[in-house]
Design a protein around this motif. Sequence first.
Motif, PDB file in Angstrom:
ATOM      1  N   ARG A 194       0.837  -1.207   0.000  1.00 19.10           N
ATOM      2  CA  ARG A 194       0.000   0.000   0.000  1.00 19.10           C
ATOM      3  C   ARG A 194       0.873   1.260   0.000  1.00 19.10           C
ATOM      4  O   ARG A 194       0.600   2.219  -0.708  1.00 19.10           O
ATOM      5  CB  ARG A 194      -0.925  -0.009   1.212  1.00 19.10           C
ATOM      6  N   TYR A 197       3.037   1.596  -3.531  1.00 17.14           N
ATOM      7  CA  TYR A 197       2.330   2.128  -4.685  1.00 17.14           C
ATOM      8  C   TYR A 197       1.747   3.510  -4.412  1.00 17.14           C
ATOM      9  O   TYR A 197       1.386   4.227  -5.353  1.00 17.14           O
ATOM     10  CB  TYR A 197       1.276   1.126  -5.160  1.00 17.14           C
ATOM     11  N   VAL A 207      -1.935   3.992  -0.560  1.00 17.59           N
ATOM     12  CA  VAL A 207      -3.143   3.774  -1.341  1.00 17.59           C
ATOM     13  C   VAL A 207      -3.975   2.709  -0.645  1.00 17.59           C
ATOM     14  O   VAL A 207      -3.546   2.099   0.338  1.00 17.59           O
ATOM     15  CB  VAL A 207      -2.807   3.343  -2.787  1.00 17.59           C
ATOM     16  N   SER A 208      -5.156   2.441  -1.151  1.00 17.65           N
ATOM     17  CA  SER A 208      -6.000   1.404  -0.566  1.00 17.65           C
ATOM     18  C   SER A 208      -5.415   0.021  -0.871  1.00 17.65           C
ATOM     19  O   SER A 208      -4.600  -0.144  -1.790  1.00 17.65           O
ATOM     20  CB  SER A 208      -7.414   1.488  -1.125  1.00 17.65           C
ATOM     21  N   ARG A 210      -6.962  -2.445  -2.169  1.00 14.00           N
ATOM     22  CA  ARG A 210      -7.412  -2.831  -3.500  1.00 14.00           C
ATOM     23  C   ARG A 210      -6.528  -2.234  -4.583  1.00 14.00           C
ATOM     24  O   ARG A 210      -6.136  -2.921  -5.536  1.00 14.00           O
ATOM     25  CB  ARG A 210      -8.866  -2.397  -3.702  1.00 14.00           C
ATOM     26  N   GLU A 211      -6.203  -0.958  -4.466  1.00 13.03           N
ATOM     27  CA  GLU A 211      -5.345  -0.298  -5.451  1.00 13.03           C
ATOM     28  C   GLU A 211      -3.955  -0.927  -5.477  1.00 13.03           C
ATOM     29  O   GLU A 211      -3.374  -1.136  -6.549  1.00 13.03           O
ATOM     30  CB  GLU A 211      -5.224   1.186  -5.129  1.00 13.03           C
ATOM     31  N   HIS A 214      -4.059  -4.405  -7.084  1.00 13.29           N
ATOM     32  CA  HIS A 214      -4.268  -4.276  -8.529  1.00 13.29           C
ATOM     33  C   HIS A 214      -2.975  -3.868  -9.222  1.00 13.29           C
ATOM     34  O   HIS A 214      -2.612  -4.424 -10.272  1.00 13.29           O
ATOM     35  CB  HIS A 214      -5.364  -3.240  -8.800  1.00 13.29           C
TER      36      HIS A 214
END
Length: 227
Positions: A194, A197, A207-208, A210-211, A214
């Motif tokens: 997290r 990125y 970041v989240s 999920r982000e 991904h």
Amino acid sequence: MYVKRVLFVNWGNLPNTEFELGAINLFSGGNGSGKTTAADAIQTVMTAAYDYLYTYNPGQDETTQRGRGGKTVRTLSSYILGCDDGSYARPHVTDGYIGLHFAPTKGESAHPFTALVAARAHLDQAGLRPVARLDALHFYILPDVGLHLEGDLVINEGEGGKRLIPIDQIHDRLRRKYGEDSVEHYDTKKAYLRRLYGILRGRRDSVSEREAMHAARAFSRFMAYKP
């Protein structure tokens, strides 16, 4: 952002070294020259060695073969121990580091930073075949810091040779040298990814989840691409 410098310490059979990169790079060489080993190191930093995100040596598709034909499947711990077709260059408890120093491309407002993976592994001799086991795994983000091999991860002791900083001492050593605000330590892969990125996007926060997943998955797919 681009990778400006790569650092290897006890990674596969590559020498302990650092080398500079440019915005565009070409890895070339014959079989066994270390191209895949170097690429796997970069992928380890970018995916935190998540089993469902990364694929070591994608060109050989070893993770689907699962060692068929007598081949040894490459793992993070086997890389630290210097495995080569079942033999280990470092059969004892070993610490290893992979570092990527990122720099902004021209016109980009993001700040440089270093992402560092620190691992400890040992060889389990139980059973018919020795198996490399991972003992510890730590992740670091160092904003505005460009780590180097000598002086940061390895100490030159003159006639006594060079000494590797153990992974259980590296955190305090880096904090003393660069300051507490410049050394972010992460024990979990999710928290590290997290933040990784996030800082790659020029952010001062994470970041989240999920982000991050991904982005890491997209990078892994890029590395596994076969034209």
